[in-house]
Design a protein around this motif. Structure first.
Motif, mmCIF file in Angstrom:
data_model
loop_
_atom_site.group_PDB
_atom_site.id
_atom_site.type_symbol
_atom_site.label_atom_id
_atom_site.label_comp_id
_atom_site.label_asym_id
_atom_site.label_seq_id
_atom_site.Cartn_x
_atom_site.Cartn_y
_atom_site.Cartn_z
ATOM 1 N N LYS A 132 0.812 -1.219 0.000
ATOM 2 C CA LYS A 132 0.000 0.000 0.000
ATOM 3 C C LYS A 132 0.846 1.270 0.000
ATOM 4 O O LYS A 132 0.322 2.375 -0.171
ATOM 5 C CB LYS A 132 -0.930 0.027 1.216
ATOM 6 N N ALA A 133 2.144 1.132 0.198
ATOM 7 C CA ALA A 133 3.012 2.302 0.323
ATOM 8 C C ALA A 133 3.142 3.047 -1.003
ATOM 9 O O ALA A 133 3.235 2.442 -2.071
ATOM 10 C CB ALA A 133 4.388 1.889 0.822
ATOM 11 N N GLU A 134 3.116 4.358 -0.937
ATOM 12 C CA GLU A 134 3.305 5.226 -2.102
ATOM 13 C C GLU A 134 4.196 6.390 -1.715
ATOM 14 O O GLU A 134 4.358 6.705 -0.530
ATOM 15 C CB GLU A 134 1.954 5.768 -2.611
ATOM 16 N N VAL A 135 4.751 7.025 -2.726
ATOM 17 C CA VAL A 135 5.482 8.277 -2.535
ATOM 18 C C VAL A 135 4.750 9.363 -3.310
ATOM 19 O O VAL A 135 4.469 9.190 -4.500
ATOM 20 C CB VAL A 135 6.945 8.177 -3.022
ATOM 21 N N TRP A 136 4.411 10.441 -2.628
ATOM 22 C CA TRP A 136 3.745 11.577 -3.278
ATOM 23 C C TRP A 136 4.702 12.758 -3.341
ATOM 24 O O TRP A 136 5.464 13.011 -2.393
ATOM 25 C CB TRP A 136 2.502 11.997 -2.505
ATOM 26 N N ALA A 137 4.625 13.465 -4.461
ATOM 27 C CA ALA A 137 5.440 14.664 -4.641
ATOM 28 C C ALA A 137 4.559 15.897 -4.534
ATOM 29 O O ALA A 137 3.437 15.927 -5.040
ATOM 30 C CB ALA A 137 6.131 14.639 -5.994
ATOM 31 N N ILE A 138 5.093 16.914 -3.856
ATOM 32 C CA ILE A 138 4.422 18.210 -3.724
ATOM 33 C C ILE A 138 5.266 19.224 -4.485
ATOM 34 O O ILE A 138 6.269 19.726 -3.963
ATOM 35 C CB ILE A 138 4.299 18.612 -2.242
ATOM 36 N N PRO A 139 4.924 19.510 -5.745
ATOM 37 C CA PRO A 139 5.730 20.457 -6.510
ATOM 38 C C PRO A 139 5.590 21.870 -5.958
ATOM 39 O O PRO A 139 4.492 22.293 -5.598
ATOM 40 C CB PRO A 139 5.153 20.349 -7.924
ATOM 41 N N ALA A 140 6.711 22.562 -5.856
ATOM 42 C CA ALA A 140 6.714 23.918 -5.303
ATOM 43 C C ALA A 140 7.416 24.854 -6.273
ATOM 44 O O ALA A 140 8.639 25.024 -6.231
ATOM 45 C CB ALA A 140 7.412 23.924 -3.939
ATOM 46 N N MET A 141 6.617 25.454 -7.151
ATOM 47 C CA MET A 141 7.168 26.391 -8.110
ATOM 48 C C MET A 141 7.778 27.586 -7.385
ATOM 49 O O MET A 141 7.174 28.116 -6.461
ATOM 50 C CB MET A 141 6.079 26.849 -9.081
ATOM 51 N N THR A 142 8.971 27.977 -7.819
ATOM 52 C CA THR A 142 9.765 29.096 -7.272
ATOM 53 C C THR A 142 10.348 28.776 -5.894
ATOM 54 O O THR A 142 10.965 29.632 -5.281
ATOM 55 C CB THR A 142 8.966 30.426 -7.175
ATOM 56 N N GLY A 143 10.180 27.550 -5.415
ATOM 57 C CA GLY A 143 10.695 27.207 -4.081
ATOM 58 C C GLY A 143 12.083 26.616 -4.094
ATOM 59 O O GLY A 143 12.513 26.021 -3.098
ATOM 60 N N GLY A 144 12.806 26.768 -5.216
ATOM 61 C CA GLY A 144 14.067 26.074 -5.406
ATOM 62 C C GLY A 144 15.263 26.723 -4.764
ATOM 63 O O GLY A 144 16.218 27.107 -5.454
ATOM 64 N N SER A 145 15.238 26.884 -3.458
ATOM 65 C CA SER A 145 16.436 27.327 -2.739
ATOM 66 C C SER A 145 16.612 26.440 -1.524
ATOM 67 O O SER A 145 15.641 25.960 -0.937
ATOM 68 C CB SER A 145 16.301 28.789 -2.296
ATOM 69 N N ARG A 146 17.866 26.240 -1.144
ATOM 70 C CA ARG A 146 18.111 25.388 0.016
ATOM 71 C C ARG A 146 17.501 26.003 1.279
ATOM 72 O O ARG A 146 16.993 25.285 2.147
ATOM 73 C CB ARG A 146 19.627 25.181 0.205
ATOM 74 N N ALA A 147 17.496 27.328 1.369
ATOM 75 C CA ALA A 147 16.945 27.980 2.564
ATOM 76 C C ALA A 147 15.455 27.678 2.706
ATOM 77 O O ALA A 147 14.976 27.347 3.798
ATOM 78 C CB ALA A 147 17.175 29.489 2.478
ATOM 79 N N PHE A 148 14.716 27.771 1.593
ATOM 80 C CA PHE A 148 13.281 27.493 1.682
ATOM 81 C C PHE A 148 13.038 26.019 1.976
ATOM 82 O O PHE A 148 12.164 25.671 2.790
ATOM 83 C CB PHE A 148 12.575 27.887 0.385
ATOM 84 N N CYS A 149 13.779 25.146 1.325
ATOM 85 C CA CYS A 149 13.610 23.714 1.559
ATOM 86 C C CYS A 149 13.907 23.355 3.010
ATOM 87 O O CYS A 149 13.210 22.538 3.617
ATOM 88 C CB CYS A 149 14.505 22.912 0.613
ATOM 89 N N ASP A 150 14.932 23.971 3.587
ATOM 90 C CA ASP A 150 15.252 23.717 4.988
ATOM 91 C C ASP A 150 14.135 24.227 5.899
ATOM 92 O O ASP A 150 13.822 23.605 6.923
ATOM 93 C CB ASP A 150 16.581 24.375 5.359
ATOM 94 N N ARG A 151 13.533 25.353 5.552
ATOM 95 C CA ARG A 151 12.416 25.882 6.367
ATOM 96 C C ARG A 151 11.234 24.917 6.329
ATOM 97 O O ARG A 151 10.578 24.682 7.347
ATOM 98 C CB ARG A 151 11.988 27.263 5.874
#
Length: 593
Positions: free
Chosen positions: A323-342
């Motif tokens: 039953k396991a799945e992986v879902w992706a949450i696309p984040a347009m304009t979110g491509g910085s390490r600082a935002f990803c870390d937040r």
């Protein structure tokens, strides 16, 4: 001249210049400008600036006036000089030169200010709600609420609905929350219940032949308060129709609700075509059955890209659980390490182990993915994920994995968080849709049995044949919600009017035919005497008004709400009953130790 006023405080214009008038109202504020006193007088209709000079016989009294005193003022209307006109005030072209003042009511020192509307403790605002309601924004919200309800009535009448009033004292009914019980004096030991909704009564009206019913209905539920639901009571636009499919109800009510929003939305655009999103799709794409479609982020399953990959946490999960799945949450304009870390830190603050991510950037003239996941799954899989999600340079994707039944709510919250923090949500519009094809049943983990997922009086898709099948948790209902900007604002269904199907539906939740006859005897009997196919919905008036007023809490659009502890601080409710009252009701109170 009238004892108290010849005009209201929002009525006078420069065409009244030279007239002697009488106004009555509250002192909004007093200003001393070097000998001249300016008194802004306010009533329900507006504010008028009034002026008095030391030569006036009323000047001495005017000097004693304080905010929120109630005054009667007589004076002459004069046109303001061009440089003193106030374009923000309906009466801003004139002012009143005061000749006479009568104090109609003095005010003690105020427990909260009316002028300026600063933030103030909620308990103080609710205890002194009669003062709080004088504040401009709240006062305007209440007036707007009344106009919205009036427009609902008008529009429903225009399309052939008739308003009928149903009982308030009734029997207990399973609407999904606790009932408020009312003890009966005449029948000791028995109780009425306040209606959670007029559900059974409106269905009985259809059986009685009253086709298109509606009501601005008060509903009562003993449940914990939250921002989008007041404790105790709320109001809904309740309606029911005979000989209809769910398509008929959608086509009937879309123009009504859209028209209400267009009438009161100001310049904000309103959805013209309501999308119809199956419940299962809403959960997979948005992580919620009440999605905010102003947020453009749509989640996708990317399980295949992690199966057998070097990112062992996800790969082992997929291998161990079918039953396991992986879902992706696309984040347009979110491509910085600082935002990803937040975002990762936010996930941890929500009790999650973290939030995996990939962000895309250009290095040495080539677009590549960065972050721990990209390193572990390699460039080929990373690129396949980017292509599937339609992302590019400066974008990011976040990932959640496991059994979707357990993580979809968190995934939906992450979608909302990313869309909000990145400024992707278009706050200046109203986006409405239908969520359809709800599951008929759900599994109750506490009781270890199936129970109704929504309204127990709904028609299962497939009828009694579906109920006789082997997979009750796979049955869908003719059930639907209307959603706006992340709020459920209406819910409805096609009803189950067959007594046999009704009994079977309840039997699967553990109730017998005898239980059904005892608990829902009125409806059960009615269905045996010629019940038409029927359906309807109920729209939450409070939530609609909250959205149209731009408020963040239902207490900002309600006259006399309770606080978060379900207490009415103004009237002192709930309160203890007198011993005589309890004796008359044959009740003894046993307080918890």
């Amino acid at each position: 001249m009238h004892r108290y006023r010849s005009h209201t405080c929002g009525e006078l214009r420069d065409t009244h210049t030279g007239e002697t008038v009488r106004l009555s109202g509250w002192v909004h504020r007093v200003r001393d400008h070097g000998g001249l006193l300016f008194i802004d007088l306010r009533d329900h209709y507006g504010i008028t600036q009034c002026v008095i000079d030391p030569d006036s016989p009323a000047f001495k009294l005017a000097e004693t006036v304080r905010s929120e005193w109630v005054l009667r003022l007589d004076g002459d209307v004069k046109r303001r000089s061009p440089d003193t006109v106030n374009p923000n005030l309906a009466t801003g072209a004139i002012e009143i030169f005061i000749r006479e003042i009568e104090v109609l009511g003095q005010a003690k020192e105020l427990p909260l200010p009316v002028f300026g509307e600063p933030e103030y403790p909620e308990d103080t605002r609710l205890k002194y709600r009669f003062i709080d309601l004088r504040r401009e924004t709240l006062h305007a919200n209440i007036v707007k609420r009344t106009k919205i309800i009036g427009a609902m009535r008008r529009r429903m009448n225009e399309i052939g609905f008739t308003e009928y009033t149903t009982p308030i004292l009734t029997a207990s009914s399973p609407e999904g929350a606790r009932d408020f019980l009312v003890p009966s004096r005449i029948h000791p030991g028995n109780f009425y219940a306040l209606p959670q909704a007029p559900q059974q009564f409106k269905q009985l009206l259809m059986v009685a032949g009253f086709d298109r019913y509606f009501q601005i209905a008060p509903c009562f539920r003993d449940e914990d308060p939250r921002a989008d639901r007041l404790p105790g009571e709320f109001y809904q636009l309740d309606l029911e129709m005979s000989f209809v499919t769910q398509e008929d109800i959608w086509e009937t009510m879309e123009p009504v609700v859209r028209g209400i929003f267009e009438e009161f939305a100001g310049d904000k655009p309103v959805t013209q075509e309501f999308r119809r999103i199956p419940y299962a799709d809403a959960i997979r794409i948005y992580g919620t059955d009440k999605p905010d479609l102003r947020n453009p982020i749509e989640m996708q399953a990317v399980t295949e890209h992690f199966a057998g990959s070097g990112f062992k946490v996800f790969a082992r999960m997929i291998e161990a659980d079918p039953k396991a799945e992986v879902w992706a949450i696309p984040a347009m304009t979110g491509g910085s390490r600082a935002f990803c870390d937040r975002m990762n830190s936010w996930a941890q603050s929500e009790g999650q182990p973290g939030l995996g991510y990939i962000f895309w950037r250009t290095e040495n003239g080539a677009l590549e993915g960065a972050g721990p996941i990209a390193k572990n799954i390699g460039p080929e899989r990373t690129e396949a994920i980017r292509v599937q999600l339609g992302l590019g340079e400066g974008d990011a994707a976040f990932f959640v994995a496991g059994n979707p039944d357990k993580f979809y709510k968190f995934a939906g919250e992450a979608r909302t968080k990313a869309g909000t923090d990145l400024g992707l949500v278009d706050a200046d519009r109203y986006e409405l849709c239908w969520i359809i094809d709800f599951p008929f049943y759900e599994w109750d983990e506490d009781e270890k049995k199936i129970d109704f997922a929504h309204n127990p009086f709904s028609m299962p898709q497939g009828g009694i044949e579906a109920l006789n099948g082997d997979e009750p948790l796979g049955i869908k209902a003719y059930q639907y919600d209307m959603v706006c900007n992340g709020y459920e604002i209406a819910s409805g269904s096609i009803r189950n009017q067959s007594p046999e199907t009704m009994v079977k539906a309840f039997e699967l939740t553990g109730l017998s035919q005898q239980d059904v006859e005892e608990r829902f005897g009125g409806l059960y009997r009615a269905f045996q005497y010629g019940a038409p196919p029927h359906g309807g919905m109920a729209a939450g008036i409070d939530r609609i008004v909250m959205l149209l007023c731009g408020a963040q809490n239902l207490r900002e659009i309600t006259l006399f709400p309770m606080n978060q502890r379900a207490e009415d601080l103004l009237m002192g409710a709930p309160s203890e009953a007198m011993p005589k009252q309890l004796r008359e009701l044959h009740i003894r109170v046993q307080k918890p130790t």
